[in-house]
Design an enzyme around this catalytic site. Structure first.
Site, PDB file in Angstrom:
ATOM      1  N   LYS A 157      99.046  76.634  72.948  1.00  0.00           N
ATOM      2  CA  LYS A 157      99.283  76.281  71.542  1.00  0.00           C
ATOM      3  C   LYS A 157      98.813  77.433  70.644  1.00  0.00           C
ATOM      4  O   LYS A 157      97.621  77.684  70.527  1.00  0.00           O
ATOM      5  CB  LYS A 157      98.484  75.018  71.174  1.00  0.00           C
ATOM      6  CG  LYS A 157      98.806  74.535  69.781  1.00  0.00           C
ATOM      7  CD  LYS A 157      97.813  73.497  69.278  1.00  0.00           C
ATOM      8  CE  LYS A 157      96.633  74.111  68.590  1.00  0.00           C
ATOM      9  NZ  LYS A 157      96.940  74.826  67.339  1.00  0.00           N
ATOM     10  N   GLU A 191      85.583  81.113  73.876  1.00  0.00           N
ATOM     11  CA  GLU A 191      85.287  82.394  73.213  1.00  0.00           C
ATOM     12  C   GLU A 191      85.156  82.078  71.735  1.00  0.00           C
ATOM     13  O   GLU A 191      86.165  81.849  71.052  1.00  0.00           O
ATOM     14  CB  GLU A 191      86.431  83.391  73.412  1.00  0.00           C
ATOM     15  CG  GLU A 191      86.614  83.870  74.825  1.00  0.00           C
ATOM     16  CD  GLU A 191      85.426  84.623  75.357  1.00  0.00           C
ATOM     17  OE1 GLU A 191      84.550  85.036  74.565  1.00  0.00           O
ATOM     18  OE2 GLU A 191      85.354  84.780  76.578  1.00  0.00           O
ATOM     19  N   GLU A 196      79.059  83.983  59.579  1.00  0.00           N
ATOM     20  CA  GLU A 196      80.164  84.834  60.043  1.00  0.00           C
ATOM     21  C   GLU A 196      81.182  84.953  58.905  1.00  0.00           C
ATOM     22  O   GLU A 196      81.831  83.977  58.542  1.00  0.00           O
ATOM     23  CB  GLU A 196      80.823  84.187  61.269  1.00  0.00           C
ATOM     24  CG  GLU A 196      81.962  85.005  61.821  1.00  0.00           C
ATOM     25  CD  GLU A 196      82.707  84.351  62.987  1.00  0.00           C
ATOM     26  OE1 GLU A 196      82.882  83.127  62.977  1.00  0.00           O
ATOM     27  OE2 GLU A 196      83.119  85.095  63.891  1.00  0.00           O
ATOM     28  N   CYS A 203      86.385  88.575  66.154  1.00  0.00           N
ATOM     29  CA  CYS A 203      85.126  87.965  66.594  1.00  0.00           C
ATOM     30  C   CYS A 203      84.075  89.028  66.843  1.00  0.00           C
ATOM     31  O   CYS A 203      82.895  88.784  66.630  1.00  0.00           O
ATOM     32  CB  CYS A 203      85.356  87.113  67.834  1.00  0.00           C
ATOM     33  SG  CYS A 203      86.129  88.004  69.171  1.00  0.00           S
TER      34      CYS A 203
END
Ligand SMILES: NC(=O)C1=CN([C@@H]2O[C@H](COP(=O)(O)OP(=O)(O)OC[C@H]3O[C@@H](n4cnc5c(N)ncnc54)[C@H](OP(=O)(O)O)[C@@H]3O)[C@@H](O)[C@H]2O)C=CC1
Ligand SMILES: CCCCCC/C=C/C(=O)O
Length: 476
Positions: free
Chosen positions: A169, A242, A375, A276
């Site tokens: 997906k 992850e 983040e 990331c």
């Protein structure tokens, strides 16, 4: 007329009556529509993957390897078409989009060379014990919008090589290039081995808790990673996560300012900071802080932010409205608290469409500033001053995340000494953003668990099965 894209289910490109709009973040225009799959379409995809698994899991690895290599081949052959579409939906500049497509082909082609040979545990006069690897079954892959093609391939290649089949997906923000890729995959992979479906935000949880999916491989936020763990726990599905990072770079006092300024800049601003493993906190020794921060700011002032399809653009828009608003909120919070900006701090000019955030560099904000502690995932770079290496290490480690980090120094041995004290899965010394298809990539702490890439990444798609033969007890 907006282009209609289809999903890949059981070797056929199929549509649905309900569709979702996909928006170009550079101008906020609708550039495509994709199927809005629900439970029925998901069940079809999972059934196709389950049926294909019977044959695919028994297909010799050398033949599976050829299919993965063929996928790498079609990605490479179609780079020109794919990278333009990628820029249009994701926003990254053409050169970076070309790099992502070429990188995805390279990663798939390289992973295709990996092996999962049996291992002998014990070979004595009494017994022979060996471990073989068996594919876990049907994999559900869920990927984000920052590297849509790289992430899709990062899931598909090892799944197929291991003998698994997959239902993937893409993010509803960036499904177009992946669906074009689906058409190319259809011609080189057996029906049902790769299925790619799109849908609204209910689709991810349906995949996670689907009783006939055996493993979830996910890249995205830590918050979603936790939900996936919960959804997958019902059937004890295998999972690889992850997740996010708040990666620190440490610049030691012996680093050459001229050499590192530009590299540090791109370690934070590649893909508009939406990586990331982008450098999200930069710790600079006080002896070189003023000189290096001035050099980074001077470099930044010549970097063009704009539509990624236009020549000269080096930093594109943020990918979607939600992320754009989040980054602006962090910048506004820094302004409200009176932190100093070396570059940026303002919003784009009013009336211009597109999710553009001007390049933003902060001058020594405190550790507890939201723009440091969270983040950011945007074109934002806080520079912070430190006095001793131990202090820098401890500030770098003071994070719930543990994905990656970097050390910049004229003394690589000292760089390695510092690297070994960072609590992250990857640390670069005098390098940034480099991932190898042959090395495990994964996070410590709340950056996830499990690994992608390398043999470790491949084995995540398998169960070990130990076969032990007692040689001196043959009931003949
Ligand atoms: N590690 C990384 O590479 C990434 C980190 N991020 C971080 O995450 C933040 C939020 O971004 P966002 O787009 O919301 O990222 P998410 O983690 O929410 O989304 C990533 C993928 O997960 C799917 N998803 C979302 N919720 C669920 C669920 N409950 N079950 C199963 N699948 C789900 C999404 O689909 P859908 O949108 O349909 O829900 C999408 O395909 C960013 O600000 C950034 O900090 C974001 C992207 C990548
Ligand atoms: C140019 C950097 C490529 C990094 C690709 C991997 C990204 C991972 C992530 O953001 O989740």
């Amino acid at each position: 007329m907006v282009t209609q894209y289809k999903n890949l289910i059981n070797g056929e490109m199929v549509g649905t009556s309900e569709v979702l709009d996909v928006i170009n973040p550079a101008n906020e225009e609708v550039i495509g529509q994709v199927p809005a799959c629900g439970e029925a379409e998901l069940n079809n995809a999972v059934s196709a993957a389950r049926a294909a698994f019977k044959t695919w899991s028994k297909t010799p690895i050398e033949d599976r390897r050829k299919v993965v290599q063929a996928i790498a081949g079609v990605i490479n052959e179609n780079n020109d078409e794919l990278f333009r579409l990628l820029t249009a939906e994701q926003g990254k500049p053409h050169a970076q989009a070309q790099g992502e497509i070429a990188g995805a082909a390279y990663m798939a082609g390289s992973q295709a060379t990996l092996d999962m040979d049996d291992e002998i545990n014990e070979d004595t006069e009494q017994r022979l014990s060996r471990t073989r690897r068996v594919p876990v079954g049907v994999v559900g892959g869920i990927v984000p919008w920052n590297f849509p093609v790289m992430m899709a391939v990062q899931k598909i290649a090892p799944a197929l090589l291991s003998g698994c089949t997959i239902v993937l997906k893409p993010s509803p923000f960036t499904p177009l290039t992946t669906l074009r890729l689906a058409e190319l995959i259809k011609d080189v992979a057996p029906a049902g081995v790769v299925n790619i479906i799109t849908g609204e935000d209910s689709l991810g949880p349906l995949i996670t808790s689907h009783p006939d999916i055996d493993k979830i491989t996910f890249t995205g936020s830590t918050a979603t990673g936790k939900k996936i763990m919960e959804g997958a726990s019902k059937d004890l599905k295998r999972i690889t996560l992850e997740l996010g990072g708040n990666d620190a770079s440490i610049v030691l006092p012996d680093a050459n300012v001229e050499k590192v300024a530009e590299q540090l800049f791109w370690s934070s601003f590649t893909n508009a900071g939406q990586i990331c493993v982008a450098a999200k906190r930069i710790y600079i020794h006080e002896d070189i802080y003023d000189e290096l921060s001035a050099a980074i700011a001077a470099y930044a002032k010549n970097v063009k932010v704009g539509d990624g399809s236009q020549q000269g653009t080096a930093v594109g828009p943020v990918q979607n409205k939600k992320q754009y608003e989040r980054v602006l909120e962090l910048v506004q919070d820094a302004k409200d608290n009176g932190y100093k900006f070396l570059v940026g701090g303002d919003q784009k000019e009013e009336g211009i469409p597109g999710y553009y955030v001007p390049i933003t560099i902060l001058d020594n904000p405190p550790e507890d500033a939201r723009i440091v502690a969270e983040e950011q995932f945007g074109p934002v770079m806080p520079l912070m001053k430190f006095s001793t290496t131990d202090e820098a290490i401890s500030r770098a480690n003071a994070s719930e995340y543990g994905l990656a980090g970097a050390v910049w120094t004229a003394n690589p041995d000292e760089g390695v000494r510092v690297a070994e004290q960072l609590e992250t899965g990857t640390v670069w010394v005098n390098e940034f953003l480099h991932l190898s298809p042959f090395a495990p990539f994964g996070g410590h702490k709340q950056s996830g668990f499990g690994a992608e890439y390398g043999k470790e990444g491949l084995l995540e798609f398998t169960y070990p099965q130990v076969i032990t033969v007692k040689k001196d007890n043959v009931p003949a």
